[in-house]
Design a protein around this motif. Structure first.
Motif, PDB file in Angstrom:
ATOM      1  N   HIS A 354       9.479  -6.923   5.284  1.00 30.52           N
ATOM      2  CA  HIS A 354      10.312  -6.092   5.084  1.00 30.52           C
ATOM      3  C   HIS A 354       9.999  -4.847   4.049  1.00 30.52           C
ATOM      4  N   GLY A 355       9.622  -5.757   2.995  1.00 35.73           N
ATOM      5  CA  GLY A 355       9.193  -4.424   1.796  1.00 35.73           C
ATOM      6  C   GLY A 355       8.897  -3.296   2.236  1.00 35.73           C
ATOM      7  N   LYS A 356       7.991  -2.099   1.088  1.00 33.92           N
ATOM      8  CA  LYS A 356       7.350  -0.799   1.792  1.00 33.92           C
ATOM      9  C   LYS A 356       5.979  -1.290   0.756  1.00 33.92           C
ATOM     10  N   ASN A 357       6.110  -1.992   0.078  1.00 29.02           N
ATOM     11  CA  ASN A 357       4.551  -1.438  -0.333  1.00 29.02           C
ATOM     12  C   ASN A 357       2.682  -2.352  -0.236  1.00 29.02           C
ATOM     13  N   THR A 358       2.860  -2.628   1.606  1.00 31.22           N
ATOM     14  CA  THR A 358       1.711  -2.359   2.023  1.00 31.22           C
ATOM     15  C   THR A 358       0.817  -1.160   2.297  1.00 31.22           C
ATOM     16  N   ILE A 359      -0.717  -1.417   2.165  1.00 31.34           N
ATOM     17  CA  ILE A 359      -1.323  -0.104   2.809  1.00 31.34           C
ATOM     18  C   ILE A 359      -1.340   1.194   3.183  1.00 31.34           C
ATOM     19  N   THR A 360      -0.911   0.722   4.706  1.00 25.97           N
ATOM     20  CA  THR A 360       0.447   2.036   5.101  1.00 25.97           C
ATOM     21  C   THR A 360       1.411   2.427   3.673  1.00 25.97           C
ATOM     22  N   ASP A 361       2.581   1.738   3.710  1.00 27.22           N
ATOM     23  CA  ASP A 361       2.625   3.301   2.625  1.00 27.22           C
ATOM     24  C   ASP A 361       2.544   3.551   1.789  1.00 27.22           C
ATOM     25  N   HIS A 362       1.631   2.978   1.685  1.00 23.35           N
ATOM     26  CA  HIS A 362       1.232   3.653   0.638  1.00 23.35           C
ATOM     27  C   HIS A 362       0.265   4.714   0.622  1.00 23.35           C
ATOM     28  N   ILE A 363      -0.232   4.887   1.769  1.00 24.59           N
ATOM     29  CA  ILE A 363      -0.838   5.995   2.797  1.00 24.59           C
ATOM     30  C   ILE A 363      -0.291   7.092   3.260  1.00 24.59           C
ATOM     31  N   PHE A 364       0.982   6.835   4.051  1.00 23.69           N
ATOM     32  CA  PHE A 364       1.394   7.382   4.910  1.00 23.69           C
ATOM     33  C   PHE A 364       3.582   7.903   4.455  1.00 23.69           C
ATOM     34  N   ARG A 365       3.225   9.053   4.225  1.00 17.22           N
ATOM     35  CA  ARG A 365       4.645   9.330   4.263  1.00 17.22           C
ATOM     36  C   ARG A 365       5.864   8.472   5.074  1.00 17.22           C
ATOM     37  N   ARG A 366       7.036   7.959   4.635  1.00 14.74           N
ATOM     38  CA  ARG A 366       7.890   7.358   4.786  1.00 14.74           C
ATOM     39  C   ARG A 366       8.813   8.040   5.574  1.00 14.74           C
ATOM     40  N   GLY A 435      -0.672   5.542  12.763  1.00 18.96           N
ATOM     41  CA  GLY A 435      -0.716   6.687  12.365  1.00 18.96           C
ATOM     42  C   GLY A 435      -0.940   8.050  13.149  1.00 18.96           C
ATOM     43  N   LYS A 436      -0.811   7.709  14.206  1.00 15.89           N
ATOM     44  CA  LYS A 436      -1.099   8.887  15.600  1.00 15.89           C
ATOM     45  C   LYS A 436       0.450   8.764  16.494  1.00 15.89           C
ATOM     46  N   ALA A 437       0.999   7.944  16.076  1.00 18.90           N
ATOM     47  CA  ALA A 437       2.294   7.591  17.189  1.00 18.90           C
ATOM     48  C   ALA A 437       3.688   7.454  16.229  1.00 18.90           C
ATOM     49  N   GLY A 438       3.666   8.572  15.079  1.00 17.06           N
ATOM     50  CA  GLY A 438       4.844   8.618  14.368  1.00 17.06           C
ATOM     51  C   GLY A 438       5.019   7.776  12.964  1.00 17.06           C
ATOM     52  N   HIS A 439       6.153   7.035  12.844  1.00 17.95           N
ATOM     53  CA  HIS A 439       6.400   5.935  12.036  1.00 17.95           C
ATOM     54  C   HIS A 439       5.323   5.047  11.924  1.00 17.95           C
ATOM     55  N   VAL A 440       4.514   4.797  10.849  1.00 17.45           N
ATOM     56  CA  VAL A 440       4.218   3.249  11.230  1.00 17.45           C
ATOM     57  C   VAL A 440       4.676   2.236  10.058  1.00 17.45           C
ATOM     58  N   ALA A 441       4.874   1.190  11.313  1.00 12.17           N
ATOM     59  CA  ALA A 441       5.526  -0.235  10.572  1.00 12.17           C
ATOM     60  C   ALA A 441       4.707  -0.551   9.567  1.00 12.17           C
ATOM     61  N   SER A 442       5.613  -1.707   8.052  1.00  3.94           N
ATOM     62  CA  SER A 442       5.307  -2.322   7.223  1.00  3.94           C
ATOM     63  C   SER A 442       4.889  -3.629   8.176  1.00  3.94           C
ATOM     64  N   GLY A 443       3.620  -4.467   7.627  1.00  2.00           N
ATOM     65  CA  GLY A 443       3.135  -5.305   8.015  1.00  2.00           C
ATOM     66  C   GLY A 443       2.060  -5.939   7.728  1.00  2.00           C
ATOM     67  N   ILE A 444       1.331  -7.144   7.381  1.00  3.87           N
ATOM     68  CA  ILE A 444       0.289  -7.747   7.445  1.00  3.87           C
ATOM     69  C   ILE A 444      -0.702  -8.436   9.037  1.00  3.87           C
ATOM     70  N   ILE A 502       2.859 -14.721  -0.044  1.00  4.42           N
ATOM     71  CA  ILE A 502       2.818 -13.451   1.022  1.00  4.42           C
ATOM     72  C   ILE A 502       4.751 -12.783   0.615  1.00  4.42           C
ATOM     73  N   GLY A 503       5.124 -13.468   1.859  1.00  5.46           N
ATOM     74  CA  GLY A 503       6.768 -13.918   2.132  1.00  5.46           C
ATOM     75  C   GLY A 503       7.541 -13.199   0.408  1.00  5.46           C
ATOM     76  N   GLU A 504       7.108 -12.857  -0.096  1.00  4.23           N
ATOM     77  CA  GLU A 504       7.768 -12.854  -2.011  1.00  4.23           C
ATOM     78  C   GLU A 504       7.259 -11.836  -1.827  1.00  4.23           C
ATOM     79  N   ALA A 505       6.039 -11.267  -1.990  1.00  5.46           N
ATOM     80  CA  ALA A 505       5.308  -9.891  -2.684  1.00  5.46           C
ATOM     81  C   ALA A 505       5.820  -9.252  -1.877  1.00  5.46           C
ATOM     82  N   GLY A 506       5.931  -9.919  -0.569  1.00  2.00           N
ATOM     83  CA  GLY A 506       6.533  -8.569   0.765  1.00  2.00           C
ATOM     84  C   GLY A 506       7.999  -8.404   1.209  1.00  2.00           C
ATOM     85  N   GLY A 507       8.267  -8.699   0.432  1.00  2.88           N
ATOM     86  CA  GLY A 507       9.736  -8.427  -0.034  1.00  2.88           C
ATOM     87  C   GLY A 507      10.660  -8.822   1.354  1.00  2.88           C
ATOM     88  N   GLY A 508      10.342 -10.155   1.446  1.00  6.40           N
ATOM     89  CA  GLY A 508      10.124 -11.113   2.766  1.00  6.40           C
ATOM     90  C   GLY A 508       9.970 -10.906   3.957  1.00  6.40           C
TER      91      GLY A 508
END
Length: 637
Positions: A354-366, A435-444, A502-508
């Motif tokens: 649920h959080g926005k601190n994955t590697i893809t969140d750090h690379i791509f704009r929201r 990164g080719k299909a628009g929005h990139v989901a946050s996950g692991i 991991i859930g705690e670090a990832g906002g759930g």
């Protein structure tokens, strides 16, 4: 002018990654293809002491080591081009390399063990080969892995002998030690970026009782444990075989590098290799290069575990019956050519967070597939940040069979943790589409790999057209042990994901995306509670290659302990295809080692001891440049 064009090309490539680049025009193209040199028929030619077929990882090593003797003239033939571009340098940009001009993009025949699917097989097509598009992980396996190598090739292929070659090619960030080298050509370090979710993965594993392993290449202990994988990088950028071995020496006058040239056949006089036939990709023109007259002159196959056996078969070296089926004249009946292929099958478990601190969140704009400018500048200016990571640089090695562990076996499962997720259960397709299909989901994602596979496949001729790809069959999941390793890996991944850290670090921790609803009970129940048939169905329908293809010209079978092809003269194979088994982990470190040792063997047994032999030229053809001298100079800069 050449320097200006390169800077402009990099700038436009960077803008392209941000989604801001103009479309290329006829007058201005990104990363223009540029051959270093090419050879065409003419009136006379200088013969070569060594012809290296394939400018990949092993080819770059041999080109460097053999041209240390200024009296040896070496030709390298490579079907690809120079590995230019920010997509090569930025580790995270490997998502843009699959199915690109740097990739052969092979596919297997439809595999019964993979639900009738063809498996994508990525192999590098550039100077530097697969070291230009792999995940950069630097793992050596365990000491015990090399007992099979020693049995096949002799005591000089045992772990104790090989360790000096691993250390020779390495420049380890922590300096020299019992198991690491300092000052070698290949930069080895940890990624200068660590995502919070990756730290949480390590913490979750510790809470579950798994030991930490701060050096997977320490042969004094088992590979088992979790930690950070070493990578081949420097300054945050990919450090390929091209950068390490070839770029520093490409101006040596006794080295000729011909790119965009496809080898089509080894030329034999009876069973004695005398040259190589090839085709120029730009013009379709066919030509040949020949060896010097001395017994020490050799053709050196370094085209990799798919292309090397393919070229041998096209040239008449292989199983007699198979060659006869295709009307190929038999030079040497070698039943093992193309057999024994080993590759690592893999499958994934993935969750949303649920959080926005994955590697893809750090690379791509929201809510966008465009890069964050700040992240890009951090990489370009400081060599730091999320773009310095291939994504899968945390993980570990695990036992899924306690009886095997008690008997002293090394781990059968490798897990690569990614602080991000793609949109496919096929790990390769996830990389390709990221990164080719628009929005990139946050996950692991947890990629589970049967790291010491038992299943064996083959490479065979489909046609005698040298431009047609060979038939590849990897027979994934033929072995029940490989299936069990992946099945238990899925269960272990779920344990780690749901432990809480991991859930705690990832906002759930969100819903499990893979395995998903198409596998029935696998989604509605915990993976650990799903029946084996449901898990096995998921594994077979999504299994993909972890891209460690070896074994198709194996030592003890096709080549001897000196890497000479049995039944022939003046011909060796020096690449991943000679590995009789696949040590646990990735393959790059072994190819560097094989090539370093191969170079020593070549020097000790051949031309280097024939200094008295005069170099000869014969009337036949002369070496000319297909491109202008100005372009030639730019290519060598």
């Amino acid at each position: 002018m050449g320097s200006t064009r390169r800077r402009l090309g990099v700038l436009l490539a960077v803008l392209g990654l941000c989604g801001l680049a103009p479309k290329p025009t006829a007058a201005l193209r990104l990363a223009p293809r540029m051959a270093i040199s090419q050879v065409v028929p003419s009136a006379r030619t200088l013969r070569y002491d060594y012809i290296i077929v394939g400018g990949g990882t092993a080819g770059c090593v041999l080109a460097n080591r053999l041209t240390e003797d200024k009296d040896c003239r070496v030709l390298m033939i490579e079907a690809g081009d120079k590995p230019n571009g920010v997509e090569i340098d930025a580790p995270a940009a490997l998502t843009k390399l699959f199915n690109s001009r740097f990739d052969w993009s092979f596919g297997t025949e439809r595999e019964a063990g993979a639900a009738g699917r063809s498996i994508f097989v990525s192999r590098g097509k550039a100077l530097g080969g697969s070291s230009c598009l792999n995940a950069m992980l630097y793992t050596r396996g365990a000491r015990s892995d090399f007992a099979a190598w020693e049995a096949a090739g002799g005591e000089e292929w045992g772990a104790d002998e090989l360790l000096s070659y691993y250390k020779r090619h390495e420049d380890h960030h922590d300096g020299a030690s019992e198991f690491h080298g300092k000052g070698g050509p290949v930069k080895v370090q940890q990624v200068p970026y660590q995502n919070p979710l990756s730290r949480a993965f390590l913490k979750a594993c510790k809470r579950l009782g798994f030991a930490a392993n701060d050096d997977f290449n320490d042969w004094s202990r088992s590979q088992e444990g979790v930690g950070r994988f070493a990578v081949t990088s420097t300054g945050g950028k990919r450090h390929s075989a091209y950068r390490a071995y070839l770029e520093p020496i490409k101006k040596r006058p006794n080295l000729e590098i011909s790119t965009d040239c496809r080898a089509t056949r080894i030329i034999f006089d009876n069973n004695r290799a005398v040259g190589v036939e090839f085709m120029l990709d730009d013009t379709g023109e066919r030509s040949s290069a020949y060896l010097n007259y001395g017994d020490g002159a050799e053709v050196l196959l370094t085209a990799g575990a798919v292309a090397s056996p393919h070229l041998l078969l096209l040239s008449g070296v292989g199983p007699q019956e198979h060659l006869a089926e295709h009307g190929v004249k038999v030079v040497a009946d070698a039943p093992g050519v193309g057999q024994g292929l080993r590759d690592q099958p893999a499958c994934v478990v993935a969750y949303n967070v649920h959080g926005k601190n994955t590697i893809t969140d750090h690379i791509f704009r929201r809510n966008s597939s465009r890069l964050r400018l700040r992240t890009l500048l951090n990489f370009l200016v400081r060599g730091k940040g999320a773009l310095t990571s291939p994504g899968c640089d945390h993980g570990g090695f695990f036992h899924t069979d306690e009886k095997a562990k008690a008997a002293g076996a090394e781990p059968d499962l490798q897990m690569r943790f990614v602080a991000g997720r793609g949109d496919s259960a096929d790990g390769v397709k996830s990389y390709e589409s990221l990164g080719k299909a628009g929005h990139v989901a946050s996950g692991i994602t947890f990629q589970c790999i049967a790291v010491r596979p038992e299943s064996k496949g083959e490479v065979r001729l489909g046609t005698t057209d040298p431009l047609a790809p060979p038939l590849i069959k990897n027979n994934f999941l033929d072995s029940e042990r490989d299936v069990r390793s992946l099945r238990e890996g899925l269960k272990l991944a779920e344990r780690i994901a749901t432990e809480g850290t991991i859930g705690e670090a990832g906002g759930g921790l969100g819903r499990r995306v893979f395995p998903s609803e198409i596998y029935g009970s696998v989604r509605s129940t915990a993976v650990k509670d799903a029946d084996d048939a449901a898990l096995d169905k998921y594994i077979r329908e999504t299994v993909h290659s972890a891209n460690a293809v070896v074994g198709t010209c194996a030592m003890g079978d096709v080549v001897d302990g000196s890497l000479r092809v049995k039944g022939t003269e003046r011909l060796r194979v020096v690449d991943a295809s000679v590995m009789p088994t696949l040590p646990g982990g990735q393959g790059a470190s072994h190819v560097y080692t094989i090539a370093e040792k191969g170079a020593d063997m070549i020097k000790a047994s051949g031309l280097m001891h024939e200094k008295a032999m005069a170099k000869k030229t014969v009337p036949a053809a002369r070496t000319v440049k297909l491109r202008s001298q100005k372009t030639q100079t730019a290519a060598r800069e």
